[in-house]
Design an enzyme around this catalytic site. Structure first.
Site, short mmCIF file in Angstrom:
data_model
loop_
_atom_site.label_atom_id
_atom_site.label_comp_id
_atom_site.label_asym_id
_atom_site.label_seq_id
_atom_site.Cartn_x
_atom_site.Cartn_y
_atom_site.Cartn_z
N HIS A 431 0.84 -1.21 0.00
CA HIS A 431 0.00 0.00 0.00
C HIS A 431 0.87 1.26 0.00
O HIS A 431 0.68 2.16 -0.81
CB HIS A 431 -0.90 -0.05 1.24
CG HIS A 431 -1.75 1.17 1.45
ND1 HIS A 431 -3.12 1.15 1.33
CD2 HIS A 431 -1.43 2.45 1.79
CE1 HIS A 431 -3.59 2.36 1.57
NE2 HIS A 431 -2.59 3.16 1.85
N GLU A 432 1.86 1.30 0.88
CA GLU A 432 2.69 2.51 0.98
C GLU A 432 3.54 2.71 -0.26
O GLU A 432 3.70 3.83 -0.72
CB GLU A 432 3.58 2.47 2.24
CG GLU A 432 2.85 2.38 3.58
CD GLU A 432 1.79 3.46 3.80
OE1 GLU A 432 1.79 4.47 3.08
OE2 GLU A 432 0.94 3.27 4.69
N GLU A 480 -6.29 6.42 -1.92
CA GLU A 480 -6.22 5.38 -0.88
C GLU A 480 -6.86 4.09 -1.38
O GLU A 480 -6.35 3.00 -1.11
CB GLU A 480 -6.92 5.85 0.40
CG GLU A 480 -6.17 6.95 1.14
CD GLU A 480 -4.77 6.53 1.60
OE1 GLU A 480 -4.53 5.32 1.79
OE2 GLU A 480 -3.92 7.42 1.73
N ASP A 484 -5.25 0.49 -1.56
CA ASP A 484 -5.83 -0.65 -0.84
C ASP A 484 -6.00 -1.84 -1.78
O ASP A 484 -5.58 -2.96 -1.48
CB ASP A 484 -7.20 -0.27 -0.25
CG ASP A 484 -7.07 0.52 1.05
OD1 ASP A 484 -5.96 0.53 1.63
OD2 ASP A 484 -8.08 1.12 1.49
ZN LIG Z 1 -2.52 5.17 2.39
#
Ligand SMILES: [Zn+2]
Length: 583
Positions: A431-432, A480, A484
């Site tokens: 995710h990062e 986001e 995800d």
């Molecule tokens: Zn994030």
């Protein structure tokens, strides 16, 4: 420990009452209600407040990197953080009511310090008018951004000409003692118009005691959290009225929480080392680094499969990932004991005097800002404590951070099946990294890509998240949601690759799930949490993450592997025909 114990020693704190603060106030000239009332030089008092008590009534001074040259630190000057919220934050509420509430808060503080119900003779009303005047000369952030005045490099000499009411050289000398300063010292200001306006206001209000009372009010605001429960109750009342229910959360209800927060903020370098030694052994670091490199490999493979991405962009995306700075566990300086010892060598902590301990710690904070200025390389780029459970990607440093606090159950354990570790921490890692690709998803972010195919995937995700009954904005949460959904896909692939290279793990007894299923269960578990409806409503407009249930349902319903493993019939809510993905 002694500091924490002194904070928990409520009996002692209650018995001392307001006296320790009164003593401090009397040293700087006092107040009509504290038995001493002397006229002191304005600039001298200001220097004491800044140098000794880390209190900045008129402007804030800190040390930070130059945006265009992050390796170099510079002294930066900005407007202060006002305890009274500015008028602009209260468009809908009646600002006069806010002023009235704040005034009554000041009066209550006056009473606690020994005044009468009517407040001290040098009434607070003019002080309030002065604060309001100061707030009005603050330039709104947007305006400063537009005019390019957010980071204006200058010298103390030039600042002195622009804002002559302050003796800048002496003030900055007080803050950065023993570092020598001269008028040519380079500095950066964030809002020169404010500093000019502030200087004019100080000249205008110079007669009388308003400036002195304002400085005292700031000092009381800064130090009263270290006093007895009556002071905490008064603050809590203020916050409740100003910020509603959220306000009561701004002051922790349990004493131990407050004490833990105070101890953390004053002793981060010391605690960081202790905690890392306790919870983050070298094997954990090693395994985490191996997992990260597996995730990176899976991401390279995934990039090769993206149809909307052109060859050149693909190569530059891979280079960008390879250049990413990866920080796992703790910042490098955490284990450098000598440096930490130097920072705290003059600190004396006594279990019976919490207030004086706080004052002593504020002085250490001030001294550390001087040390920070001397170090050319910013020592700590981390925004979080090593023990926190919060990973992030920093655009400025092109760096991903995974603090030691994350490598604990239920996210990670050295003995957990690898499916559990990849399902939780592995997804966070992917995710990062994907956040570093945010630019491609922005409009005009990748002109050479197949923009219409990419736009189709973006629209798909936006529609998907808006179709849930949570009222989220699919556009606001897009970055986001892509991280995800993509994070889950990449972490699963990484897990499958890992499985092939390592010895087979036996199924866990009694839970009736395969390891592949366990991967998804662990993912859902890691995202699981409680969000209060009222807080959720607030976060819909402010938090770019989707609500927690969607952070699970969104990504898994976009996963073909999940549908197969859990036998979701085609077209069911968790297995829609139309699956969305960007990464
Ligand atoms: Zn994030």
């Amino acid at each position: 420990m002694q500091f924490y114990r002194s904070c928990m020693n409520m009996e002692q704190i209650e018995s001392q009452g307001a006296q320790p603060l009164k003593d401090v106030l009397n040293q700087i000239g006092g107040w009509s209600i504290t038995d001493v009332e002397e006229t002191k030089d304005f600039n001298e008092t200001l220097q004491i407040l800044m140098g000794r008590y880390n209190t900045f009534p008129f402007f804030r001074v800190h040390v930070g990197p130059i945006p265009s040259d992050p390796k170099t630190n510079i002294i930066q000057i900005d407007h202060p953080e006002f305890e009274l919220p500015p008028e602009s934050e209260f468009k809908e509420k009646n600002y006069l009511e806010v002023l009235r509430v704040y005034l009554s808060y000041l009066r209550k503080l006056g009473v606690l310090l020994g005044g009468t119900q009517d407040g001290p003779p040098d009434s607070f009303s003019p002080t309030l008018a002065f604060i309001s005047n100061l707030q009005q000369v603050v330039t709104p952030l947007k305006k400063r951004q537009e005019s390019g005045m957010l980071f204006f490099r200058t010298t103390i000499r030039e600042l002195q000409e622009n804002a002559p009411a302050i003796d800048w050289l002496s003030c900055l000398q007080a803050v950065f003692h023993p570092m020598p300063m001269n008028l040519s010292q380079p500095i950066a200001v964030h809002d020169m118009d404010y500093l000019r306006g502030m200087s004019q206001l100080i000249e205008k209000w110079h007669k009388g005691r308003v400036l002195h009372i304002y400085m005292i009010v700031c000092l009381v605001g800064n130090l009263s959290p270290a006093l007895d429960s009556r002071f905490q109750d008064v603050r809590l009342d203020l916050y409740k009225i100003l910020y509603g229910k959220m306000g009561s959360r701004m002051i922790p209800a349990e004493r131990w929480r407050k004490c833990l927060t105070d101890t953390s903020s004053f002793f981060e370098p010391v605690l960081g080392k202790m905690i890392v030694q306790e919870i983050f052994p070298q094997q954990t670091k090693k395994l985490a680094e191996q997992m990260f490199s597996e995730i990176q490999d899976a991401l390279y493979d995934r990039l090769d499969e993206l149809e909307w991405m052109d060859e050149q962009t693909r190569q530059s995306a891979k280079i960008s990932v390879s250049k990413l700075q990866v920080e796992i566990g703790y910042p490098a300086h955490t284990l450098q004991t000598a440096k930490v010892n130097l920072e705290y060598q003059n600190l004396e902590i006594n279990e019976d005097t919490f207030f004086l301990n706080v004052v002593a710690c504020l002085k250490i904070l001030r001294e550390n800002s001087y040390l920070k200025l001397l170090q050319h390389h910013p020592q700590n780029k981390w925004h979080v404590y090593p023990w926190s459970v919060h990973s992030y990607y920093s655009i400025r440093h092109h760096m991903v951070v995974f603090p030691a606090g994350m490598f604990r159950s239920p996210f990670f354990h050295i003995e957990f099946p690898s499916a559990v570790n990849f399902g939780a921490i592995g997804v966070f890692m992917a995710h990062e990294i994907l956040h570093s690709f945010y630019g491609y998803v922005l409009p005009e972010g990748c002109p050479t890509c197949n923009r219409s195919a990419l736009q189709k995937s973006i629209d798909c995700l936006v529609e998907q998240y808006e179709s849930y009954s949570f009222n989220v904005s699919g556009t606001f949460t897009l970055l986001e949601n892509t991280a995800d959904t993509g994070g889950l896909t990449i972490a699963y692939q990484a897990y499958k690759n890992w499985q092939k290279k390592h010895k087979e793990e036996k199924d866990l007894p009694k839970i009736g799930l395969s390891h592949d299923q366990l991967f998804y269960l662990s993912f859902a578990h890691a995202m699981c949490g409680h969000q209060e409806p009222e807080k959720l409503q607030f976060s819909l407009n402010t938090d770019p993450h989707s609500p927690l249930p969607l952070r699970v349902c969104g990504p898994v319903s976009n996963s073909q592997d999940f549908s197969k493993l859990f036998h979701c019939s085609s077209g069911s809510p968790m297995n829609p025909d139309n699956k969305c993905r960007i990464w």
